[in-house]
Design a protein around this motif. Sequence first.
Motif, PDB file in Angstrom:
ATOM      1  N   ILE A 192      53.402 -57.928  24.099  1.00 58.94           N
ATOM      2  CA  ILE A 192      53.421 -56.906  25.162  1.00 58.94           C
ATOM      3  C   ILE A 192      53.525 -57.619  26.522  1.00 58.94           C
ATOM      4  CG2 ILE A 192      52.011 -55.145  26.341  1.00 58.94           C
ATOM      5  CD1 ILE A 192      50.879 -54.396  23.560  1.00 58.94           C
TER       6      ILE A 192
ATOM      7  N   ASN B 236      46.209 -58.800  30.093  1.00 61.39           N
ATOM      8  CA  ASN B 236      46.910 -58.454  28.862  1.00 61.39           C
ATOM      9  C   ASN B 236      46.423 -59.257  27.654  1.00 61.39           C
ATOM     10  OD1 ASN B 236      49.373 -57.616  27.165  1.00 61.39           O
ATOM     11  ND2 ASN B 236      49.592 -59.849  27.284  1.00 61.39           N
TER      12      ASN B 236
ATOM     13  N   TYR C 187      36.933 -55.445  16.933  1.00 63.04           N
ATOM     14  CA  TYR C 187      38.015 -55.326  17.937  1.00 63.04           C
ATOM     15  C   TYR C 187      37.874 -53.998  18.682  1.00 63.04           C
ATOM     16  CZ  TYR C 187      42.774 -54.640  19.760  1.00 63.04           C
ATOM     17  OH  TYR C 187      43.865 -54.387  20.565  1.00 63.04           O
TER      18      TYR C 187
ATOM     19  N   ARG D 105      47.135 -70.189  27.685  1.00 65.33           N
ATOM     20  CA  ARG D 105      46.314 -71.371  27.357  1.00 65.33           C
ATOM     21  C   ARG D 105      47.187 -72.530  26.884  1.00 65.33           C
ATOM     22  NH1 ARG D 105      43.192 -69.194  21.950  1.00 65.33           N
ATOM     23  NH2 ARG D 105      44.997 -68.140  21.053  1.00 65.33           N
TER      24      ARG D 105
ATOM     25  N   THR E 110      54.120 -56.432  17.595  1.00 64.06           N
ATOM     26  CA  THR E 110      53.863 -57.797  18.069  1.00 64.06           C
ATOM     27  C   THR E 110      53.186 -58.583  16.945  1.00 64.06           C
ATOM     28  OG1 THR E 110      51.610 -57.388  18.829  1.00 64.06           O
ATOM     29  CG2 THR E 110      53.388 -56.831  20.375  1.00 64.06           C
TER      30      THR E 110
ATOM     31  N   ARG F 289      53.941 -65.349  24.391  1.00 62.35           N
ATOM     32  CA  ARG F 289      54.598 -65.168  23.076  1.00 62.35           C
ATOM     33  C   ARG F 289      55.897 -64.399  23.219  1.00 62.35           C
ATOM     34  NH1 ARG F 289      50.488 -64.905  18.130  1.00 62.35           N
ATOM     35  NH2 ARG F 289      48.880 -66.264  19.009  1.00 62.35           N
TER      36      ARG F 289
ATOM     37  N   ILE G 160      51.857 -51.500  18.230  1.00 67.70           N
ATOM     38  CA  ILE G 160      53.027 -52.071  18.917  1.00 67.70           C
ATOM     39  C   ILE G 160      53.528 -53.269  18.102  1.00 67.70           C
ATOM     40  CG2 ILE G 160      53.902 -52.945  21.137  1.00 67.70           C
ATOM     41  CD1 ILE G 160      52.633 -50.062  21.235  1.00 67.70           C
TER      42      ILE G 160
HETATM   43  N1  LIG Z   1      49.946 -54.922  19.367  1.00 68.79           N
HETATM   44  C1  LIG Z   1      49.247 -53.808  19.330  1.00 68.79           C
HETATM   45  O1  LIG Z   1      49.422 -52.985  18.407  1.00 68.79           O
HETATM   46  C2  LIG Z   1      48.229 -53.479  20.420  1.00 68.79           C
HETATM   47  C3  LIG Z   1      47.676 -52.197  20.442  1.00 68.79           C
HETATM   48  C4  LIG Z   1      46.728 -51.879  21.409  1.00 68.79           C
HETATM   49  C5  LIG Z   1      46.368 -52.810  22.348  1.00 68.79           C
HETATM   50  N2  LIG Z   1      46.911 -54.057  22.315  1.00 68.79           N
HETATM   51  C6  LIG Z   1      46.459 -55.009  23.333  1.00 68.79           C
HETATM   52  O2  LIG Z   1      47.562 -55.439  24.119  1.00 68.79           O
HETATM   53  C7  LIG Z   1      47.370 -56.774  24.558  1.00 68.79           C
HETATM   54  C8  LIG Z   1      48.570 -57.624  24.145  1.00 68.79           C
HETATM   55  O3  LIG Z   1      48.657 -57.605  22.732  1.00 68.79           O
HETATM   56  P1  LIG Z   1      49.869 -58.186  21.872  1.00 68.79           P
HETATM   57  O4  LIG Z   1      50.033 -57.287  20.722  1.00 68.79           O
HETATM   58  O5  LIG Z   1      51.011 -58.513  22.740  1.00 68.79           O
HETATM   59  O6  LIG Z   1      49.164 -59.512  21.312  1.00 68.79           O
HETATM   60  P2  LIG Z   1      49.659 -60.975  20.993  1.00 68.79           P
HETATM   61  O7  LIG Z   1      51.133 -61.044  20.820  1.00 68.79           O
HETATM   62  O8  LIG Z   1      48.751 -61.479  19.923  1.00 68.79           O
HETATM   63  O9  LIG Z   1      49.300 -61.700  22.374  1.00 68.79           O
HETATM   64  C9  LIG Z   1      47.986 -61.875  22.766  1.00 68.79           C
HETATM   65  C10 LIG Z   1      47.991 -63.027  23.759  1.00 68.79           C
HETATM   66  O10 LIG Z   1      46.651 -63.282  24.164  1.00 68.79           O
HETATM   67  C11 LIG Z   1      46.525 -64.672  24.316  1.00 68.79           C
HETATM   68  N3  LIG Z   1      45.155 -65.190  24.195  1.00 68.79           N
HETATM   69  C12 LIG Z   1      44.337 -65.135  23.112  1.00 68.79           C
HETATM   70  N4  LIG Z   1      43.207 -65.803  23.354  1.00 68.79           N
HETATM   71  C13 LIG Z   1      43.315 -66.293  24.633  1.00 68.79           C
HETATM   72  C14 LIG Z   1      42.475 -67.073  25.458  1.00 68.79           C
HETATM   73  N5  LIG Z   1      41.300 -67.551  25.029  1.00 68.79           N
HETATM   74  N6  LIG Z   1      42.896 -67.381  26.710  1.00 68.79           N
HETATM   75  C15 LIG Z   1      44.090 -66.950  27.166  1.00 68.79           C
HETATM   76  N7  LIG Z   1      44.948 -66.220  26.415  1.00 68.79           N
HETATM   77  C16 LIG Z   1      44.548 -65.908  25.160  1.00 68.79           C
HETATM   78  C17 LIG Z   1      47.367 -65.254  23.189  1.00 68.79           C
HETATM   79  O11 LIG Z   1      47.686 -66.595  23.497  1.00 68.79           O
HETATM   80  P3  LIG Z   1      48.294 -67.604  22.397  1.00 68.79           P
HETATM   81  O12 LIG Z   1      49.766 -67.286  22.340  1.00 68.79           O
HETATM   82  O13 LIG Z   1      47.979 -68.948  22.975  1.00 68.79           O
HETATM   83  O14 LIG Z   1      47.600 -67.337  21.095  1.00 68.79           O
HETATM   84  C18 LIG Z   1      48.552 -64.316  23.170  1.00 68.79           C
HETATM   85  O15 LIG Z   1      49.613 -64.771  23.967  1.00 68.79           O
HETATM   86  C19 LIG Z   1      46.051 -57.239  23.939  1.00 68.79           C
HETATM   87  O16 LIG Z   1      45.004 -57.077  24.863  1.00 68.79           O
HETATM   88  C20 LIG Z   1      45.864 -56.297  22.769  1.00 68.79           C
HETATM   89  O17 LIG Z   1      44.509 -56.163  22.395  1.00 68.79           O
HETATM   90  C21 LIG Z   1      47.833 -54.419  21.379  1.00 68.79           C
END
Ligand SMILES: NC(=O)c1ccc[n+]([C@@H]2O[C@H](COP(=O)([O-])OP(=O)(O)OC[C@H]3O[C@@H](n4cnc5c(N)ncnc54)[C@H](OP(=O)(O)O)[C@@H]3O)[C@@H](O)[C@H]2O)c1
Length: 246
Positions: free
Chosen positions: A22, A88, A152, A43, A187, A18, A185
Amino acid sequence: MTAYPIQASTALITGAGRARGIGKGTVDALLAAGARRVYVAVRDTAAAAKVYAGYDPRVQIVALDLEKPGSAEALAKQLGDVQVLINNAGLFTGAGALGSDADQRREFEVNVFGPLALTRAFAPVLARNGGGALVVLNSVASHFSFPLGASYSASKAATHIFTQGLRRELAAQRTHVLGVYPGPIDTDMAEKIEMEKTSPASVGRAIVAALERGDEDLFPDGTGEQMYAQFRQDPKAFERYLATMA
Ligand SMILES: NC(=O)c1ccc[n+]([C@@H]2O[C@H](COP(=O)([O-])OP(=O)(O)OC[C@H]3O[C@@H](n4cnc5c(N)ncnc54)[C@H](OP(=O)(O)O)[C@@H]3O)[C@@H](O)[C@H]2O)c1
């Protein structure tokens, strides 16, 4: 605690497809630190190809679906040069403790069992490549139940405990393990969270800096760090405070 230099290393990062995740922030930081190759495991490879069109040729997009049995093992057979594995990818459904059973199970599949399968599959690859490093994206919400999604938080609590177990079990093969605990964050995942948010680019830079210092735990943003400090000071008072946010 082993400092892990990124210069000339080969990394694999999941869920970095995306434009404002992150994952992408971390890819950029790895490239800036001199990584030799960065595998971006997603994916939807076609969608990721658009995000990385005309990008740095060190980026290579590969297929991985954490909900698909055998996907992690197939990737590990394909990529024998990985030295840094970054778990991630993650899913936030918003399901509460009494929320949808299907949502809760998907969250545990993507956040807990998928990354564990990938780590299990790549552990021998890391060992063959000198030990390497493992990074796990946990959350500050690994430590308490966040009002917008108890399921979550529970999944991220599980990844936090597994991170500690992995650190202990992978020590013999000299794999450095870094647990990352972000707060809000900016996102797609945090779209509905109305709090001050940190940029994914700065989280990516913090992850690379933490690896190069050899840190084991990283709180990459001020809001998350502050929430964790409040929690540590008085866990019960913090639980009550979070309940008022709901
Ligand atoms: N944003 C925050 O505030 C925050 C805070 C604490 C921790 N985190 C953690 O940081 C990490 C990154 O988060 P983010 O905010 O960057 O999230 P994000 O933009 O929603 O990205 C999450 C990614 O995970 C992928 N994903 C979901 N299901 C999947 C599957 N079955 N197989 C492979 N990939 C899959 C998604 O793919 P698609 O693009 O195909 O949907 C997406 O690219 C996550 O582990 C999240 O829990 C985030």
